[in-house]
Design an enzyme around this catalytic site. Structure first.
Site, PDB file in Angstrom:
ATOM      1  N   GLU A 227      42.885  35.274  31.617  1.00  0.00           N
ATOM      2  CA  GLU A 227      42.660  34.961  33.035  1.00  0.00           C
ATOM      3  C   GLU A 227      41.717  33.770  33.228  1.00  0.00           C
ATOM      4  O   GLU A 227      41.855  33.031  34.194  1.00  0.00           O
ATOM      5  CB  GLU A 227      42.129  36.188  33.768  1.00  0.00           C
ATOM      6  CG  GLU A 227      40.784  36.676  33.244  1.00  0.00           C
ATOM      7  CD  GLU A 227      40.354  38.030  33.819  1.00  0.00           C
ATOM      8  OE1 GLU A 227      41.199  38.752  34.366  1.00  0.00           O
ATOM      9  OE2 GLU A 227      39.156  38.354  33.712  1.00  0.00           O
TER      10      GLU A 227
ATOM     11  N   HIS B 262      47.961  50.416  38.831  1.00  0.00           N
ATOM     12  CA  HIS B 262      46.729  49.624  38.830  1.00  0.00           C
ATOM     13  C   HIS B 262      45.699  50.199  39.791  1.00  0.00           C
ATOM     14  O   HIS B 262      46.022  50.513  40.936  1.00  0.00           O
ATOM     15  CB  HIS B 262      47.037  48.178  39.233  1.00  0.00           C
ATOM     16  CG  HIS B 262      45.835  47.275  39.155  1.00  0.00           C
ATOM     17  ND1 HIS B 262      45.396  46.524  40.206  1.00  0.00           N
ATOM     18  CD2 HIS B 262      44.970  47.043  38.137  1.00  0.00           C
ATOM     19  CE1 HIS B 262      44.308  45.833  39.829  1.00  0.00           C
ATOM     20  NE2 HIS B 262      44.039  46.140  38.582  1.00  0.00           N
ATOM     21  N   HIS B 263      44.482  50.367  39.291  1.00  0.00           N
ATOM     22  CA  HIS B 263      43.342  50.805  40.107  1.00  0.00           C
ATOM     23  C   HIS B 263      42.206  49.808  39.934  1.00  0.00           C
ATOM     24  O   HIS B 263      41.534  49.823  38.907  1.00  0.00           O
ATOM     25  CB  HIS B 263      42.820  52.163  39.624  1.00  0.00           C
ATOM     26  CG  HIS B 263      43.751  53.314  39.850  1.00  0.00           C
ATOM     27  ND1 HIS B 263      43.639  54.489  39.136  1.00  0.00           N
ATOM     28  CD2 HIS B 263      44.782  53.495  40.705  1.00  0.00           C
ATOM     29  CE1 HIS B 263      44.575  55.343  39.554  1.00  0.00           C
ATOM     30  NE2 HIS B 263      45.291  54.756  40.493  1.00  0.00           N
ATOM     31  N   GLU B 264      41.980  48.950  40.892  1.00  0.00           N
ATOM     32  CA  GLU B 264      40.787  48.087  40.855  1.00  0.00           C
ATOM     33  C   GLU B 264      39.700  48.807  41.645  1.00  0.00           C
ATOM     34  O   GLU B 264      39.834  49.006  42.846  1.00  0.00           O
ATOM     35  CB  GLU B 264      41.091  46.716  41.476  1.00  0.00           C
ATOM     36  CG  GLU B 264      39.866  45.814  41.646  1.00  0.00           C
ATOM     37  CD  GLU B 264      39.092  45.587  40.341  1.00  0.00           C
ATOM     38  OE1 GLU B 264      39.647  45.000  39.420  1.00  0.00           O
ATOM     39  OE2 GLU B 264      37.912  46.035  40.257  1.00  0.00           O
TER      40      GLU B 264
HETATM   41  C1  NOJ Z   1      40.008  41.331  36.617  1.00  0.00           C
HETATM   42  C2  NOJ Z   1      41.012  41.726  35.582  1.00  0.00           C
HETATM   43  O1  NOJ Z   1      40.609  41.289  34.309  1.00  0.00           O
HETATM   44  C3  NOJ Z   1      42.342  41.154  35.986  1.00  0.00           C
HETATM   45  O2  NOJ Z   1      43.298  41.396  34.979  1.00  0.00           O
HETATM   46  C4  NOJ Z   1      42.755  41.726  37.314  1.00  0.00           C
HETATM   47  O3  NOJ Z   1      43.952  41.101  37.720  1.00  0.00           O
HETATM   48  C5  NOJ Z   1      41.676  41.479  38.364  1.00  0.00           C
HETATM   49  N1  NOJ Z   1      40.398  41.885  37.895  1.00  0.00           N
HETATM   50  C6  NOJ Z   1      41.985  42.214  39.670  1.00  0.00           C
HETATM   51  O4  NOJ Z   1      41.870  43.591  39.491  1.00  0.00           O
HETATM   52 CA    CA Z   2      38.337  40.642  33.621  1.00  0.00          CA
END
Ligand code: NOJ
Ligand code: CA
Length: 678
Positions: A476, A381-383
């Protein structure tokens, strides 16, 4: 009738083609039904589209606006034409259908500006059975050189005040796609995103979108008054839309056409307008179901950052992996593994993520090896929080690290409206960025699942490692609200709008629909929680296509649940897709055959109204006996106060059987049909 029409069209083509300078030229789809006419008049060049002889798009102007008030839309004339056609069929490495046929006729229209700087360009039209595509092409030294485009002035002048299904692109944050859909007459639209689905009063289904967005800005559609939409492009921070130099081509502008709404999906028009795969051996790119350390953060029982409820600890991730391995899933996503989550980046806008440094309680190589030993992949995962430069600086080492430990898929994220330097989310700057990420990931043997992405324009044909993305309101929103979560009709709209662009990582499969809190008290219907029944959660695996399909709930919420068997069984890669019934915003029933197998899966979903369907199983192989395993809404089920009952039954069926399906309000039904043992 159709045949006569076709020969009329062909006659028109033959008559038009030999002349050099022409005022009107045409191209028809191979079946003759969709006809594009290009005309030069009053100094402008216009195109129009007819289907079965009836107008869909009235003469719609073509052109560009450059910096400094310079526009290229008048003093134009047609200087020549060239024709081509193609009929090619290929197999996609994965998809909602295995085989795609690109059968089209092409018309290239050369256009010249009759005054200084005497620019020249071509507009290339392709007419297919399922719609049309066109793009501008500028050759080298055509009077363009370096340019700064402020807008593309392509019009879509609808002949009918069609009903539109849309999300706005005129908010202060125009690039947000995580918005609920609205519908209403075209004439009332302001500026909207694509795909834009329109239903004319004459019953034609029209979807405007784009394909092969490579080094250009994403297109929105702005209403110019009445029924005419005009392209308007996402911008760099300084207001420029596209920086370029000749030679260049724009993305294809696509107008998908269908007689019935059920015929819109599967939509493969954009795939036909993207170049073939750049990845020679695609065997490493594998569709899969996955789970992950994720939903807990969204409902507030776990955290991304360190602390007593940190989700991404080695022990907790192994627990998720044990569950994934025991249930035939292919991977486990881990969010919150890397440093930076301890900062309140969301509210301060000051993200400082490392993409290589794990938190001390997360052993990246150890966890990745644990996954591999169990036949899984760790999903990275890369935010980025839309901090693009810091991400690009780390991109290669970040992907190399994942490759080294054996991660074969990464979820990326772009929370935020503008980049750190103020470029729009769908701007050329970001389009270039995404291509860089796709290509870097491909070099490292990594597939992508992009959240808050640029919209899908068919990249997966060229880069099959670009597997799934969000670009709409996913699950979400049911965890943390936003207008109380997604309404029961949401997914019945998505299917005919967002999903026509390509796969979506919606993340279905919530079983604890009441979202039990730590106190033991469930959430009320007024609070955010999924507004569906449990059977509908299952049906979403069939309805909302993604080659990466999450089993999004916590492992403990699946324990001891017979309905989880459907998630174990459901396929993620399809040979065939058939939409059996559908009405935008009301319901949809889809059947898909698993690739390489004789198994079929049926998913049916409805909005807040209960509905019955009586579906013939004529798609099954004749003379063969099958077993249908049915997961239906149980007695008294409804999304509002009784979402959990599921009735699981089994019966023998053949291609002459019918399925009587009863869907609860906010409900659904999921069916697996497998060949009976001989
Ligand atoms: C929004 C993404 O849609 C979600 O899946 C993710 O957990 C969060 N950002 C954090 O990166
Ligand atoms: Ca999102």
């Amino acid at each position: 009738m159709e045949r006569r029409f076709r020969s009329l069209v062909l006659g028109a083509i033959l008559a038009a083609s030999p002349a050099a300078a022409q005022d009107e030229v045409r191209v028809a789809s191979p079946d003759g039904r969709n006809v594009v006419t290009v005309t030069a008049r009053d100094g402008g060049v216009f195109y129009s589209v007819r289907r079965d002889g009836k107008p869909v798009l009235l003469p719609s102007r073509l052109g560009f606006a450059f910096r400094g008030g310079d526009s290229l839309r008048s003093a134009l004339r047609i200087t020549g034409t060239r024709r081509d056609s193609a009929d090619v069929t290929w197999t996609q490495p994965w998809g909602e259908v295995a085989r795609v046929r690109d059968h089209h006729n092409e018309l290239r229209v050369q256009v010249a500006e009759g005054r200084a700087p005497n620019r020249r360009f071509a507009v290339v039209f392709r007419a297919f059975q399922d719609g049309i595509g066109f793009r501008y092409e500028v050759a080298d030294s055509a009077g363009f050189r370096d340019f700064e485009m402020m807008d593309e002035l392509t019009e879509f002048a609808l002949a009918d005040n069609a009903r539109a299904w849309w999300i706005p692109a005129n908010r202060p944050e125009p690039d947000r796609q995580e918005i609920l859909y609205s519908s209403g007459p075209l004439s009332r639209l302001d500026t909207v995103h694509t795909p834009l689905t329109l239903q004319t009063s004459g019953g034609v289904q029209v979807v405007i979108h784009e394909a092969n967005l490579v080094d250009y800005a994403g297109m929105y559609l702005a209403n110019t008054g009445g029924r005419t939409l005009r392209s308007t492009l996402a911008r760099w921070a300084d207001g420029v839309a596209v920086r370029g130099r000749a030679p260049f081509v724009t993305p294809w502008r696509t107008v998908q056409l269908a007689d019935r709404v059920e015929d819109l999906a599967p939509s493969v028009l954009t795939l036909k307008l993207n170049p073939p795969s750049q990845i020679a051996d695609t065997r490493w790119i594998r569709p899969m179901k996955y789970n992950g350390v994720w939903w807990g953060m969204h409902i507030g029982t776990e955290t991304w950052g360190p602390g007593p409820r940190h989700g991404a600890t080695t022990a907790n991730v192994k627990r998720y992996m044990d569950f994934a391995a025991a249930n035939g899933l292919g991977g486990t996503l881990v969010e919150g593994w890397n440093t930076g989550w301890e900062i309140d980046w969301f509210n301060t806008g000051k993200a400082r993520f490392s993409f290589t440094q794990s938190y001390p309680d997360f052993d990246l190589p150890g966890v990745a090896a644990y996954a591999r030993q169990r036949g899984l992949t760790l999903i990275g995962h890369h935010e980025t929080a839309t901090m693009i430069e810091p991400y690009e600086r780390q991109l290669d080492s970040a992907m190399a690290l994942y490759q080294r430990v054996g991660v074969s898929a990464v979820k990326t994220g772009y929370v935020g409206d503008l980049t750190e330097h103020g470029h729009a989310h769908q701007s050329q700057y970001m389009v270039r960025h995404h291509r860089r990420v796709i290509e870097t990931a491909a070099r490292h043997g990594i597939a992508l699942d992009v959240h808050e992405p640029v919209k899908d324009t068919g990249e997966r044909r060229t880069w099959p490692n670009m597997m799934s993305r969000e670009a709409s309101r996913g699950m979400e929103y049911n965890a943390w609200g936003g207008e109380g979560g997604n309404p029961p009709e949401h997914e019945t709209i998505l299917f005919f709008t967002r999903m026509l662009a390509g796969p979506m990582d919606f993340t279905p499969g919530i079983f604890d629909l009441l979202i039990q809190r730590p106190t033991g008290k469930p959430r009320t219907p007024e609070e955010a929680r999924p507004r569906t029944t449990l059977a509908k959660q299952l049906a979403l695996y069939v309805v909302l296509y993604s080659p990466l399909q999450m089993a999004a709930d916590l492992p403990e919420n699946y324990q001891g649940q017979p309905a989880f068997q459907f998630i174990r069984d459901v396929a993620v890669d399809w040979d065939t897709t058939r939409v059996l019934e559908g009405e935008i915003g009301d319901y949809v029933v889809v059947a898909r055959r698993e690739r390489g197998k004789e198994n079929w899966f049926v998913g049916a979903i409805t909005d807040e109204e209960g509905r019955n369907f009586d579906v013939p199983l004529a798609f099954l192989a004749p003379g063969r006996r099958y077993v249908a395993e049915v997961y239906a809404d149980g007695p008294g089920a409804n999304w509002r106060d009784n979402p959990l009952p599921v009735a699981i039954t089994r019966r023998e069926v053949t291609s002459t059987s019918r399925l009587r399906m009863v869907l609860a309000p906010g409900g659904g039904q999921a069916i697996r049909i497998r060949p009976a043992a001989r």
